[in-house]
Design a protein around this motif. Structure first.
Motif, mmCIF file in Angstrom:
data_model
loop_
_atom_site.group_PDB
_atom_site.id
_atom_site.type_symbol
_atom_site.label_atom_id
_atom_site.label_comp_id
_atom_site.label_asym_id
_atom_site.label_seq_id
_atom_site.Cartn_x
_atom_site.Cartn_y
_atom_site.Cartn_z
ATOM 1 N N SER A 1 42.206 13.260 16.554
ATOM 2 C CA SER A 1 42.233 13.177 18.021
ATOM 3 C C SER A 1 42.288 11.745 18.550
ATOM 4 O O SER A 1 43.076 11.457 19.463
ATOM 5 N N PRO A 2 41.499 10.803 18.002
ATOM 6 C CA PRO A 2 41.628 9.427 18.484
ATOM 7 C C PRO A 2 43.023 8.851 18.223
ATOM 8 O O PRO A 2 43.526 8.062 19.034
ATOM 9 N N LEU A 3 43.649 9.258 17.124
ATOM 10 C CA LEU A 3 44.992 8.749 16.819
ATOM 11 C C LEU A 3 45.999 9.212 17.867
ATOM 12 O O LEU A 3 46.893 8.453 18.261
ATOM 13 N N ALA A 4 45.844 10.448 18.313
ATOM 14 C CA ALA A 4 46.747 10.959 19.347
ATOM 15 C C ALA A 4 46.591 10.148 20.637
ATOM 16 O O ALA A 4 47.574 9.883 21.338
ATOM 17 N N CYS A 5 45.360 9.735 20.923
ATOM 18 C CA CYS A 5 45.151 8.867 22.101
ATOM 19 C C CYS A 5 45.969 7.585 21.949
ATOM 20 O O CYS A 5 46.547 7.087 22.915
ATOM 21 N N GLY A 6 46.003 7.047 20.745
ATOM 22 C CA GLY A 6 46.747 5.819 20.501
ATOM 23 C C GLY A 6 48.248 6.012 20.660
ATOM 24 O O GLY A 6 48.939 5.171 21.240
ATOM 25 N N ALA A 7 48.753 7.132 20.135
ATOM 26 C CA ALA A 7 50.187 7.412 20.279
ATOM 27 C C ALA A 7 50.535 7.586 21.755
ATOM 28 O O ALA A 7 51.574 7.113 22.234
ATOM 29 N N ALA A 8 49.641 8.250 22.486
ATOM 30 C CA ALA A 8 49.854 8.423 23.930
ATOM 31 C C ALA A 8 49.806 7.074 24.644
ATOM 32 O O ALA A 8 50.553 6.833 25.607
ATOM 33 N N LEU A 9 48.958 6.209 24.154
ATOM 34 C CA LEU A 9 48.860 4.864 24.738
ATOM 35 C C LEU A 9 50.169 4.094 24.539
ATOM 36 O O LEU A 9 50.614 3.360 25.430
ATOM 37 N N THR A 10 50.787 4.274 23.384
ATOM 38 C CA THR A 10 52.091 3.650 23.142
ATOM 39 C C THR A 10 53.105 4.148 24.177
ATOM 40 O O THR A 10 53.824 3.348 24.797
ATOM 41 N N ALA A 11 53.154 5.468 24.361
ATOM 42 C CA ALA A 11 54.100 6.039 25.337
ATOM 43 C C ALA A 11 53.814 5.494 26.734
ATOM 44 O O ALA A 11 54.726 5.069 27.453
ATOM 45 N N LYS A 12 52.542 5.453 27.091
ATOM 46 C CA LYS A 12 52.170 5.000 28.441
ATOM 47 C C LYS A 12 52.493 3.516 28.611
ATOM 48 O O LYS A 12 53.037 3.114 29.647
ATOM 49 N N THR A 13 52.161 2.702 27.592
ATOM 50 C CA THR A 13 52.397 1.261 27.682
ATOM 51 C C THR A 13 53.884 0.970 27.836
ATOM 52 O O THR A 13 54.281 0.055 28.552
ATOM 53 N N ARG A 14 54.702 1.768 27.177
ATOM 54 C CA ARG A 14 56.148 1.554 27.242
ATOM 55 C C ARG A 14 56.796 2.256 28.427
ATOM 56 O O ARG A 14 58.019 2.230 28.575
ATOM 57 N N GLY A 15 55.986 2.921 29.235
ATOM 58 C CA GLY A 15 56.506 3.577 30.434
ATOM 59 C C GLY A 15 57.407 4.757 30.130
ATOM 60 O O GLY A 15 58.314 5.070 30.896
ATOM 61 N N LYS A 16 57.157 5.417 29.017
ATOM 62 C CA LYS A 16 57.992 6.557 28.640
ATOM 63 C C LYS A 16 57.277 7.870 28.940
ATOM 64 O O LYS A 16 56.067 7.952 28.859
ATOM 65 N N ASN A 17 58.065 8.897 29.240
ATOM 66 C CA ASN A 17 57.494 10.211 29.524
ATOM 67 C C ASN A 17 57.291 11.023 28.260
ATOM 68 O O ASN A 17 57.685 12.174 28.187
ATOM 69 N N ASN A 18 56.716 10.429 27.250
ATOM 70 C CA ASN A 18 56.430 11.183 26.031
ATOM 71 C C ASN A 18 54.962 11.568 26.007
ATOM 72 O O ASN A 18 54.145 10.986 26.714
#
Lengths: 334, 321
Positions: free
Chosen positions: B120-137
């Motif tokens: 679960s913490p890893l998924a937060c990190g992957a989501a953070l990548t998407a958010k930081t890059r401004g992508k709708n993933n």
């Protein structure tokens, strides 16, 4: 060359790498500080001891991310972000707190590359303060680098000077493997020459801080400064060579062996508790690879096998002292 | 729900591929050809399919020790998966990960995870990548009901809410955490617990592909609006033991038979699409045959494949050292 503190050197490394690479982010608790407090307070802390001061104002909340006090989520988020393309620098304040998120460090981040057959990189840094001497006692003063050096997949960095702190931090951020970056809190206010421009110091390359012929001292972190002082004091009497490995993993075995082959005498100083620490490792290395060069038994100087005490007099006794180092060097020459 | 024929076929293809793959692995495990431990996904196919059907390679999932189904649903190559499960050369992880660490980061599959609650913490990190890059993933954190009792899950849920991360917590309530009934290990309802963190949370029938898919579409839309995480609790009992070889003394004797008769996600899907006339039986029968051949070929080839070269022991520890 400008004189800067250990603290300023790390701050400068973070700032320059964030300017250099938009994928670098900082994540941790109170690295900005003040969020959720009075209006305008966001960014007012810049870390518990001010290492990340100003970065929130320079790079904003999207890249200097304050979190709840949730170490597993901080390190896990850094690992997940690293494996998907960012270069996060996670801060956990004190290395003692690594225990609450150890799984995310050693079962997750450290192992992805191997477990996934090389189809993954995890370029992340985990920062934490280490060491005794601050009166912070058993849960805020430990020197746990041997535990992390034991784990394949991690690199462990232990700078002893402002110059090295900057260069090693830049290397840590640019490195494609997970790096544990340990900052001795007693060193934060020490000053040294630090070049303005960004530079990276490669891992696994020991720094010979004093050249000598009679005795080799291998010292780690803050103990390098103690060893240097001892070497300087003994100049003209005993010629002491001081090696600062700078990273405990990878460890520069080559330079250690070369030096011991030259001097034939070895003192190793590690502030960590004595069982399975870096001093054990270095002495084991020399015993197996260069025993025939030794003119005397190697001497190991470490903290005792106790937690760090709170009382100032006991804490002073706990930390390896310059006097002990000096006495060891003198003993070897008898 | 606007699923066209191709999407419906793909949903069924995923579920059938999981069923067929896991069935063959169960057989092989009993025959003694699969090294180590294996945890099978049979009975939960509609969850992986419903969650992953509309995800792209740029969306991420972080999986569990029961991860084969997630892997297949996310588009990982089953020939590579079979090689990995038998620890063979050419496996998705060169035979060095095995069942519990199988991954294909290029497909956004960030790994099965042998630590309960580890993902679960890893998924937060992957989501953070998407958010930081401004992508709708988005990033999906799969977690069994057992994992919801881990602090990592709590931390990840709170962090995702606080940082408004595009994470979807796919909680698979499959009845048991290892050999202990969830009723013993859980103090409250998992949907309510998730909601207590301050996120949208919904409970769905995890044997019903359409229910899972619908909830997932809403969760993705919410994430894309910048509203942060969603929890989807998918209730679907596992048919097999915690691991293969588990004697399952803790289960009522007739439970698995009842599940096969009344809670088979593939049968439920088939009945629905045939009743509505969206697909005809021949479409599905043809897929059944194709997938049986595909899985048979993949596993047969893996059984015959060579082991990793001895030099592989020492590679891939560091990028550079």
């Amino acid at each position: 060359m400008p004189l800067k503190s250990f603290r300023e050197a790390i701050n400068e490394a973070l700032c320059q790498e964030m300017a250099n690479d938009p994928s670098v982010i900082l994540i941790g608790e109170d690295i900005a500080g003040g969020n959720g407090g009075v209006e305008g307070a966001a960014g007012s802390s810049g870390g518990m001891l001010g290492v990340t001061k100003g970065l929130y104002h320079d790079y904003g909340p999207e890249r200097v991310i304050d979190t709840p006090i949730s170490e597993s989520a901080i390190v896990g988020a850094a690992a997940g972000a690293a494996m998907t393309g960012l270069r996060p620098v996670a801060e956990l304040m004190f290395m003692d707190f690594f225990g609450v998120c150890f799984d995310q460090i050693y079962n997750q981040a450290a192992k992805f590359r191997y477990m996934f057959g090389g189809n993954c990189t995890t370029p992340m840094v985990v920062r934490g303060m280490v060491g005794a001497g601050f009166g912070s006692a058993a849960q805020h003063s430990q020197a746990l680098w041997p535990i992390f050096s034991h784990i394949p997949g991690l690199k462990v960095v232990l700078p002893s000077s402002p110059h090295d702190a900057k260069g090693l931090m830049i290397q840590a951020i640019r490195d494609d493997d997970p790096v544990i970056f340990l900052e001795h809190k007693v060193l934060y206010d020490t000053k040294g020459e630090v070049p303005e421009e960004p530079y990276a110091i490669p891992f696994g390359e020991a720094n010979i801080t004093r050249e000598g012929d009679d005795v080799t001292i291998v010292a780690f972190g803050r103990m390098v400064n103690f060893a240097n002082e001892v070497a300087d004091k003994l100049t003209g009497n005993i010629s002491v060579e001081v090696l600062d490995p700078r990273t405990t993993s990878p460890l520069d075995t080559e330079v250690i062996l070369e030096s011991v082959k030259h001097t034939g005498r070895l003192v190793v100083v590690d502030e960590a508790n004595p069982i399975c620490n870096m001093a054990s490792e270095v002495i084991s290395l020399v015993a197996t690879e260069a025993l025939q060069y030794l003119k005397a038994r190697p001497i190991k100087i470490s903290a005792p096998h106790t937690p760090v005490p709170a009382a100032p007099n006991l804490e002073t006794l706990y930390i390896p002292s310059k006097e002990t180092i000096e006495k060891a060097v003198a003993n070897l020459m008898e | 729900m606007n699923l066209d024929k191709q999407q419906l076929l793909q949903a069924y293809r995923i579920m059938r591929r999981i069923r067929e793959f896991e069935t063959r692995i169960s057989y092989e495990f009993a025959a003694g050809t699969v090294p180590g431990m294996t945890h099978l996904y049979i009975g939960q196919e509609a969850v992986a399919a419903g969650i992953c059907l509309t995800l792209s390679d740029e969306d991420y999932i972080a999986s569990t020790h029961r991860g084969h189904g997630h892997c297949i649903a996310k588009g990982c190559d089953i020939a590579g998966m079979a090689l990995e499960l038998f620890r063979k050369e050419g496996g998705l992880c060169k035979g060095k990960g095995g069942s519990m660490h199988i991954a294909d980061v290029s497909k956004g599959m960030l790994g099965a995870n042998a630590i309960v609650g580890g993902a679960s913490p890893l998924a937060c990190g992957a989501a953070l990548t998407a958010k930081t890059r401004g992508k709708n993933n988005v990033a999906v954190a799969f977690a069994g009901d057992g994992a919801t009792n881990q602090g990592t899950t709590f931390e990840a849920m709170n962090m995702a809410v606080v940082l408004k991360l595009p994470v979807i917590f796919a909680i698979e309530s499959n009845g048991y955490g290892e050999h202990t009934g969830s009723g013993y290990a859980q103090g409250n309802d998992l949907t309510e617990r998730s909601a207590a963190f301050g996120m949208a949370a919904v409970k769905v029938d995890g044997t019903d592909f359409f229910a899972v898919y619908q909830a997932m579409q809403e969760a993705i839309a919410r994430a894309n609006r910048g509203e942060g995480p969603t929890a989807i609790e998918c209730v679907a009992m596992r048919w097999h033991g915690h691991f293969e070889g588990d004697p399952q003394h803790y289960r009522p004797k007739d439970e698995v038979k009842r599940l096969r008769d009344t809670a088979d996600p593939l049968k439920i899907f088939r009945d629905k699409v045939l009743a509505k006339g969206d697909l005809v039986a021949a479409d599905l029968d043809q897929l059944d045959e194709e997938i049986l051949t595909e899985v048979t070929n993949a596993v047969d080839a893996a059984l015959e494949a060579p082991q990793p070269a001895p030099e592989e022991l020492l590679t891939d520890v560091y990028v550079s050292y």
